[in-house]
Design a protein around this motif. Structure first.
Motif, PDB file in Angstrom:
ATOM      1  N   VAL A   9       0.831  -1.204   0.000  1.00 19.81           N
ATOM      2  CA  VAL A   9       0.000   0.000   0.000  1.00 19.81           C
ATOM      3  C   VAL A   9       0.864   1.252   0.000  1.00 19.81           C
ATOM      4  O   VAL A   9       0.613   2.208  -0.752  1.00 19.81           O
ATOM      5  CB  VAL A   9      -0.940   0.019   1.223  1.00 19.81           C
ATOM      6  N   LEU A  10       1.897   1.256   0.810  1.00 20.56           N
ATOM      7  CA  LEU A  10       2.695   2.464   0.999  1.00 20.56           C
ATOM      8  C   LEU A  10       3.575   2.796  -0.198  1.00 20.56           C
ATOM      9  O   LEU A  10       3.729   3.969  -0.550  1.00 20.56           O
ATOM     10  CB  LEU A  10       3.568   2.315   2.257  1.00 20.56           C
ATOM     11  N   LEU A  11       4.182   1.792  -0.824  1.00 18.15           N
ATOM     12  CA  LEU A  11       5.121   2.066  -1.915  1.00 18.15           C
ATOM     13  C   LEU A  11       4.466   2.819  -3.077  1.00 18.15           C
ATOM     14  O   LEU A  11       5.000   3.851  -3.530  1.00 18.15           O
ATOM     15  CB  LEU A  11       5.753   0.757  -2.405  1.00 18.15           C
ATOM     16  N   PRO A  12       3.324   2.357  -3.611  1.00 23.29           N
ATOM     17  CA  PRO A  12       2.711   3.128  -4.712  1.00 23.29           C
ATOM     18  C   PRO A  12       2.315   4.546  -4.305  1.00 23.29           C
ATOM     19  O   PRO A  12       2.454   5.480  -5.098  1.00 23.29           O
ATOM     20  CB  PRO A  12       1.475   2.291  -5.086  1.00 23.29           C
ATOM     21  N   LEU A  13       1.852   4.726  -3.060  1.00 18.52           N
ATOM     22  CA  LEU A  13       1.463   6.060  -2.617  1.00 18.52           C
ATOM     23  C   LEU A  13       2.673   6.983  -2.514  1.00 18.52           C
ATOM     24  O   LEU A  13       2.606   8.151  -2.921  1.00 18.52           O
ATOM     25  CB  LEU A  13       0.752   5.976  -1.264  1.00 18.52           C
ATOM     26  N   CYS A  14       3.771   6.484  -1.988  1.00 20.67           N
ATOM     27  CA  CYS A  14       4.983   7.312  -1.865  1.00 20.67           C
ATOM     28  C   CYS A  14       5.529   7.695  -3.235  1.00 20.67           C
ATOM     29  O   CYS A  14       5.932   8.849  -3.463  1.00 20.67           O
ATOM     30  CB  CYS A  14       6.045   6.560  -1.062  1.00 20.67           C
ATOM     31  N   VAL A  15       5.546   6.741  -4.163  1.00 23.20           N
ATOM     32  CA  VAL A  15       6.051   7.031  -5.503  1.00 23.20           C
ATOM     33  C   VAL A  15       5.118   7.996  -6.228  1.00 23.20           C
ATOM     34  O   VAL A  15       5.573   8.849  -7.004  1.00 23.20           O
ATOM     35  CB  VAL A  15       6.234   5.725  -6.302  1.00 23.20           C
TER      36      VAL A  15
END
Length: 563
Positions: A9-15
């Motif tokens: 969940v976090l990786l796509p949001l951060c990118v």
């Protein structure tokens, strides 16, 4: 290993945040980080699936706040498998979209708009699969809704705006109903955490529990496009660009099916609405496949078969046995991949011949043999031809129906067989019209222009001319002869041209030489569907273990509550 659970969940949001800071610059770098993050999500999903299979469900309480206060994310066999399949599919669709954007010479739209919205969509899907409570399941749905509206209406053509508005209205209605259901659940149980609700809902009066079950099923049935709540789908999906249509049709409806699987097994064991679910499954099969028989546009054919085959999954959920749940999980994984692949092939046909209208297609088996193979394999897989994975999933469901007995079960077994035969008929019809017969007179030639819905407005002549030039530079070649011309551009356009070929709904030039990233992504998707056949034994074993874990409920509850 538990620390890895939030990363999908976090990786796509951060990118996505990084991409918005960069803006429409550094196109190659932006493509690279999009591919890298989805590749990382795929690796993480495989690791979580393997760990959940070996060690049981994994859970993490964000901020170390215990339920019901904190946010709980859980990865068990079911969510691990769904994450893995969805990550693989979204990565392939991204590669396909890169090929389409580069062929259109349209860097700004894919990089500046499509990629951030697409990554947010992936984050929403991951959040839904990992959610350990109703509130975060709702949050995942809303993240997907925001991103999907952007993707559906990208380009701002009238057709896309109209279809997107219908989609949003239906989605907002289901969101409001979902919020009401969450509020009522909290009012009667004092929590929205799945593990806690598994125990507390059993103490709630049966009438209240049945009402909550009915409300949640209605919400998820809208998301999954279960008849009679599926009328929005055939008019919404086909208008979007090919990559968007593919990922929506293959993946987003399965989020609703996943939510039904999760809540029906964990919160409402021995549910009272099983007969209603089986009625909805039978109606979905019948209405969906009869609708597909009546269509002459490939995208609409596939949209109606999507509704029909959702019925197979609801069939397994309604029976609520280990065999039926396992068969439903197999079919979900199979259908995500195969349906996505077929829509990608539809995009290739549209790119090559300027239309997906079957009456205007023909001769593709001779003129484009690779494209014919890319269609034929997943089409037979969807129809359930042995020994492909569609046959494995349908056989498991029908065997579970025979074992369960009863009027509804036998009716669904018969309905499943009839739907499978009609699906074969529909795929044979598409094959005969688009691939096997000779090309009809006046078929589109190489280099025709697909014009947008706004091409008849002032000032569009220059846009159409520029787009045609760009398309030709991308391999389209010189303009061929057509039957009509559009908006004074002087360039031939196919009669009844669709508006979904370009990301921005812009005029593009068709080409017989399809972009290699689009072909490669579609080919890998076909291979992924075939891998389910090769790995049919381990896949069936895994899904049966996932079904047993879902029905037992105890492993999930203990992983979350620590007892």
């Amino acid at each position: 290993m538990n620390a890895l659970v939030p990363l999908p969940v976090l990786l796509p949001l951060c990118v996505t945040g990084l991409k918005l800071v960069i803006g429409p610059r550094l196109h190659r770098f932006q493509r690279f980080i999009s591919l890298a993050v989805l590749g990382a999500v795929l690796v993480l999903s495989v690791l979580l699936m393997v760990a959940a299979d070996r060690h049981g469900p994994l859970s993490v309480h964000l901020g170390d706040f215990a339920p019901p206060v904190g946010i709980t994310l859980v990865a068990d066999r079911l969510s691990g498998l769904m994450l893995t399949v969805s990550s693989a599919v979204t990565l392939l669709v991204l590669v396909y979209s890169l090929g389409q954007g580069m062929a259109d010479r349209d860097d700004q739209a894919p990089v500046g708009v499509f990629h951030p919205a697409y990554l947010i969509l992936v984050a929403g899907v991951s959040c839904t699969f990992l959610a350990g409570d109703l509130v975060n399941l709702y949050v995942g749905f809303e993240i997907m809704l925001v991103a999907s509206f952007v993707l559906l209406t990208i380009g701002g053509t009238a057709t896309r705006i109209r279809a997107g508005s219908t989609y949003v209205i239906i989605s907002l209605f289901s969101s409001v109903l979902f919020l009401v259901a969450i509020a009522m659940t909290y009012a009667v149980a004092g929590t929205v955490n799945f593990a806690q609700l598994a125990g507390r809902l059993q103490e709630v009066p049966i009438g209240v529990r049945t009402l909550l079950e009915a409300m949640l099923l209605t919400v998820f049935a809208i998301k999954a496009a279960v008849f009679p709540l599926a009328a929005w789908l055939p008019d919404s999906y086909p208008t979007a660009p090919a990559p968007v249509t593919a990922v929506f049709a293959g993946l987003l409806t399965k989020v609703g099916v996943y939510s039904m699987l999760r809540t029906q097994t964990l919160l409402f064991p021995g549910h009272r609405l099983g007969d209603l679910l089986m009625l909805a499954a039978l109606a979905s099969m019948a209405v969906g496949i009869l609708g597909a028989v009546a269509q002459t546009d490939l995208k609409r054919v596939l949209s109606f078969t999507l509704i029909s085959h959702i019925g197979y999954m609801v069939f397994g959920i309604g029976l609520a046995g280990r065999g039926s749940i396992g068969g439903a999980i197999v079919y979900v994984a199979h259908h995500i991949t195969v349906q996505t692949t077929l829509f990608l092939v539809a995009g290739l046909i549209e790119r090559r011949d300027g239309t997906t209208e079957l009456t205007r297609l023909g001769g593709l088996a001779k003129s484009a043999p690779l494209l014919a193979v890319l269609f034929f394999v997943p089409a037979m897989n969807l129809a359930g031809i042995p020994p492909l994975s569609g046959f494995i999933g349908k056989l498991g469901l029908m065997r579970a129906g025979v074992d369960a007995g009863g009027g509804w079960a036998w009716a669904l077994v018969a309905g499943s067989a009839a739907t499978s035969l009609l699906t074969l008929y529909v795929m044979a019809k598409v094959w005969n019209l688009a691939f096997w017969r000779d090309a009809p007179p006046g078929a589109e030639a190489e280099g025709v222009v697909l014009e947008s819905a706004e091409d008849d407005e002032p000032g569009d002549d220059e846009d159409a001319e520029g787009a045609g030039t760009a398309g030709a530079a991308g391999g389209g070649g010189a303009s061929g002869s057509g039957e009509a011309t559009g908006s004074g551009s002087g360039l031939p356009v196919p009669a009844g041209a669709v508006v979904s070929a370009g990301f921005l709904g812009q005029s593009i030039t068709t080409t017989k030489r399809l972009p290699w990233p689009m072909l490669a992504a579609t080919g890998v998707a076909v291979a992924l569907g075939l891998s389910y056949t090769v790995l049919g034994g381990p896949l069936t074993t895994f899904t049966q273990a996932a079904a047993a874990e879902l029905l037992a409920r105890t492993p999930y509850i203990e992983a979350v509550l620590g007892r």
